[in-house]
Design an enzyme around this catalytic site. Structure first.
Site, short mmCIF file in Angstrom:
data_model
loop_
_atom_site.label_atom_id
_atom_site.label_comp_id
_atom_site.label_asym_id
_atom_site.label_seq_id
_atom_site.Cartn_x
_atom_site.Cartn_y
_atom_site.Cartn_z
N GLU A 1 7.20 3.28 -2.54
CA GLU A 1 6.08 2.43 -2.12
C GLU A 1 6.58 1.00 -1.97
O GLU A 1 7.38 0.54 -2.79
CB GLU A 1 4.95 2.39 -3.17
CG GLU A 1 4.09 3.63 -3.24
CD GLU A 1 2.91 3.48 -4.22
OE1 GLU A 1 2.41 2.35 -4.42
OE2 GLU A 1 2.50 4.51 -4.77
N GLU B 1 3.42 6.61 -11.18
CA GLU B 1 3.36 5.45 -12.06
C GLU B 1 2.74 5.74 -13.42
O GLU B 1 1.82 5.03 -13.86
CB GLU B 1 2.60 4.30 -11.36
CG GLU B 1 3.29 3.81 -10.11
CD GLU B 1 2.65 2.56 -9.51
OE1 GLU B 1 1.58 2.16 -9.98
OE2 GLU B 1 3.24 2.00 -8.58
N ASP C 1 -5.85 3.61 -8.02
CA ASP C 1 -6.36 2.69 -7.01
C ASP C 1 -6.87 3.43 -5.76
O ASP C 1 -6.42 3.18 -4.66
CB ASP C 1 -5.22 1.72 -6.65
CG ASP C 1 -5.62 0.68 -5.62
OD1 ASP C 1 -6.74 0.17 -5.72
OD2 ASP C 1 -4.80 0.39 -4.73
N TYR D 1 6.51 -4.04 -5.50
CA TYR D 1 5.67 -4.90 -4.65
C TYR D 1 6.13 -6.34 -4.74
O TYR D 1 5.34 -7.24 -5.04
CB TYR D 1 4.20 -4.73 -5.05
CG TYR D 1 3.63 -3.42 -4.55
CD1 TYR D 1 3.08 -3.32 -3.28
CD2 TYR D 1 3.70 -2.27 -5.32
CE1 TYR D 1 2.59 -2.12 -2.80
CE2 TYR D 1 3.22 -1.05 -4.85
CZ TYR D 1 2.67 -0.98 -3.58
OH TYR D 1 2.20 0.21 -3.10
C1 BDP Z 1 0.72 1.27 -6.52
C2 BDP Z 1 -0.03 2.57 -6.67
C3 BDP Z 1 -0.97 2.81 -5.50
C4 BDP Z 1 -1.77 1.57 -5.21
C5 BDP Z 1 -0.81 0.45 -4.84
C6 BDP Z 1 -1.54 -0.87 -4.50
O1 BDP Z 1 0.85 3.65 -6.81
O2 BDP Z 1 -1.81 3.91 -5.79
O3 BDP Z 1 -2.74 1.75 -4.23
O4 BDP Z 1 -0.01 0.22 -5.97
O5 BDP Z 1 -1.81 -1.63 -5.41
O6 BDP Z 1 1.09 0.77 -7.74
O7 BDP Z 1 -1.82 -1.08 -3.34
#
Ligand code: BDP
Length: 638
Positions: A540, A451, A207, A504
């Site tokens: 993250e 990932e 991404d 997330y």
């Molecule tokens: C994570 C990835 C990262 C993406 C992020 C996203 O590691 O590179 O930019 O999600 O979706 O899964 O913002």
């Protein structure tokens, strides 16, 4: 349940030292010294993208044989920069294939006439495959962006009185294939009712925008013909003494002497040695501490190496000075220790891109970002998802900002990416990363991937091999990869020293439902810890946020939603951080460019700063939190 014993690298340091796999050849940062000169080739280069159908016209017409302008129209292209955002020609934005760079240089006469001088061409990074010609002679090839490569070009420049004129041609191909790192696929779209003949697209599985070109400095530097090729330093602490183990490799002579001097920051000699390897003892050593962890952080010594070699033309000397931070890193079942004290990563993930320069290295951006990191109270970052410029790591060494150094192992999403050719390539890339970054005290852990599809059996074997190889290359640092798999399915987790988790909640899952975060995050931490008993970093978490969008009660994409999501994560992080969670890294420090897609509004907007480095509301929230954690840590005698 996989149990494991805690590993303390600090204690094993000197023992393990002898086990490190020898790396072939050095990649020392080109520093000036009394025996070494540098000539930077940054500035305007001639540039031409090969738009021909098969992208091979440049090779068929041998554009490297004469000045590029004679092959057809060229553009001015700044180096360093990505080529994608510079021109008004939309075809360059997502061009896939070969682009050609060229630059003419005049060398100082002594470089071409003095046969005891060695002239080296060094390219900081060329994404993703590069072929280099010097005066039309095929000189060097390199696969993989984000890492430097170099060639001794003395033979090409020391050939007569007219040799001070040099023409450097570099062809770069940004195509990503199933065996490159990162991998990608090329897809031909053959439905002629929709696509012109031969139409293809580059598919990527990560991404961020696949910026390409000469994105870091290109330079020439000299050494004597007998020279210090590589230095490897590891450090440990015994009572109040610092131990600096060094190993030096010399090329160009077998008959030489090496003198080694360790100077403190005031330039006072604190220890000295001789020969290609040894241990320097520094009684009462001042340690390299992360900033915010200690009132006197980031202390650097200088290791001065002097080589004297007997050559047929007479004695030759070479000097190289390496900054050295004395510190230890160790991992237990629930802690990450620096200098024997628990360290909590409160920081960010970054990308190297900004504005029209794309991923081009830029001093103002570097300094601004470090000022923002300190404003934020961030003590760490991960080089998501590729190694950053060497100057970035030098800054971390000086400022005391801790780094998880990640290789470009990103987008390993498809089963076919876990093949033997990719594995060999991935291991080679790790060699290049370790060779380049091994001496930075700021680098405390290697990350071999982000990932990957780590639920696959084939990925388990693959990750085991890459991690084992990395540990053999550098037994002094822990190794990880960053996962978003389920704890019960992950085949790579048994091999890492620290579990790094991306999640997330309330963004990609149960979106809009902030009230679920605490429960889901608690379950995440508890299941991973129960299964592996290893320290965990939330590597993250975040939310897409368009600066200036406001809504209360918060809705997705607003600044309020980003803040609320962060607050929910923080409640659980606060419960777990005194147990086994050893870090939190926000996604992302700043907005960054991605491919165009219906889910991206001019790129990824999960930054707490905009792409222009202005704060969103969440930046103030994070700032308060990070400084609070820092003050607590300082007050608890750590
Ligand atoms: C994570 C990835 C990262 C993406 C992020 C996203 O590691 O590179 O930019 O999600 O979706 O899964 O913002």
């Amino acid at each position: 349940m996989a149990r494991r014993t805690a590993v303390a690298w600090a204690a094993l340091g000197p023992l393990l030292w002898g086990c490190a796999l020898a790396l072939q050849g050095g990649m020392l940062y080109p520093r000036e010294s009394p025996s070494r000169e540098r000539k930077e080739l940054d500035g305007l280069w001639s540039f031409r993208a090969d738009f021909s159908h098969n992208r091979r016209r440049g090779f068929e017409e041998q554009w490297y044989r004469r000045p590029l302008r004679e092959s057809g129209p060229t553009l001015d292209m700044p180096v360093p920069s990505s080529f994608n955002d510079i021109s008004q020609d939309w075809r360059l934005w997502d061009f896939v294939g070969w682009v050609w760079y060229e630059r003419e240089v005049i060398l100082p006469e002594r470089w071409t006439q003095d046969l005891s001088t060695r002239v080296v061409l060094r390219i900081g990074s060329a994404h993703a495959y590069a072929i280099v010609w010097v005066n039309g002679v095929d000189t060097l090839e390199h696969e993989g962006g984000y890492l430097p490569f170099e060639a001794d070009i003395s033979n090409l420049v020391q050939v007569g009185p007219l040799s001070s004129q040099l023409r450097i041609t570099i062809a770069i191909n940004n195509t990503l294939t199933p065996t490159t790192l990162p991998p990608g696929t090329i897809q031909y779209l053959t439905d002629t009712s929709k696509y012109p003949k031969g139409y293809f697209v580059q598919n990527i599985y990560f991404d961020f925008f696949n910026y390409a070109g000469l994105q870091r400095s290109v330079l020439l530097y000299t050494t004597p013909t007998a020279y210090i090729d590589d230095i490897t330093v590891t450090t440990s602490v015994e009572h109040d003494s610092g131990l600096v183990n060094y190993q030096i490799s010399v090329k160009g002579s077998n008959l030489f002497e090496l003198e080694v001097r360790l100077l403190d920051a005031e330039n006072k000699l604190v220890a000295n040695g001789a020969g290609t390897q040894g241990q320097l003892k520094v009684p009462g050593a001042r340690l390299w501490w992360p900033y915010l962890m200690h009132k006197r952080p980031a202390y650097l010594y200088s290791l001065e190496v002097r080589l004297t070699a007997q050559m047929s033309l007479g004695p030759v000397s070479d000097f190289y000075t390496l900054p050295v931070g004395i510190r230890t890193v160790a991992v237990t079942e629930s802690q990450f220790l620096i200098n024997g004290k628990p360290f909590y990563f409160h920081g960010v993930n970054k990308h190297e891109d900004a504005d029209i320069r794309g991923k081009g290295f830029d001093w103002p951006l570097l300094v601004k970002d470090f000022n923002l990191l300190r404003w934020l109270g961030a003590n760490a970052f991960r080089t998501s998802h590729y190694p950053y410029a060497e100057e970035v790591l030098q800054m971390c060494d000086r400022y005391g900002i801790v780094v998880i150094d990640e290789c470009p192992g990103v987008g390993l999403a498809l089963p076919q990416f876990f093949n033997n050719v990719s594995l060999q390539n991935h291991m080679r890339v790790m060699e290049e990363v370790v060779r380049r970054d091994k001496n930075h005290p700021a680098v405390v852990m290697w990350s071999v991937a982000n990932e990957p599809a780590s639920h696959l059996e084939s990925a388990g074997y693959y990750l085991k091999m890459v991690i084992t190889h990395t540990k053999a290359l550098d037994p002094s640092r822990p190794v990880t990869f960053v996962t978003n798999s389920n704890y019960a399915a992950d085949k790579g987790a048994p091999y890492v020293d620290v579990i790094c988790l991306n999640s997330y909640y309330s963004w990609y899952h149960d979106y809009g439902h902030l009230e679920l975060i605490q429960q889901q995050l608690t379950t995440q931490f508890e299941s991973w810890y129960k299964t592996y008993q290893k320290p965990i970093i939330q590597s993250e978490y975040g939310a897409e946020t368009i600066v200036g969008f406001h809504q209360d009660p918060p809705l997705m994409f607003t600044e309020e939603y980003q803040k609320s999501l962060l607050e929910q994560y923080h409640v659980v992080l606060d419960q777990k951080r005194r147990k086994y969670v050893v870090g939190e890294l926000i996604w992302n420090f700043a907005d960054f460019m991605t491919e165009q897609s219906p889910t991206r509004v001019l790129g990824n907007k999960k930054g707490v700063f905009t792409r222009q480095r202005q704060p969103k509301s969440a930046a103030f929230l994070l700032r308060e939190r990070y400084w609070k954690i820092a003050n607590e840590t300082r007050n608890s005698k750590i």
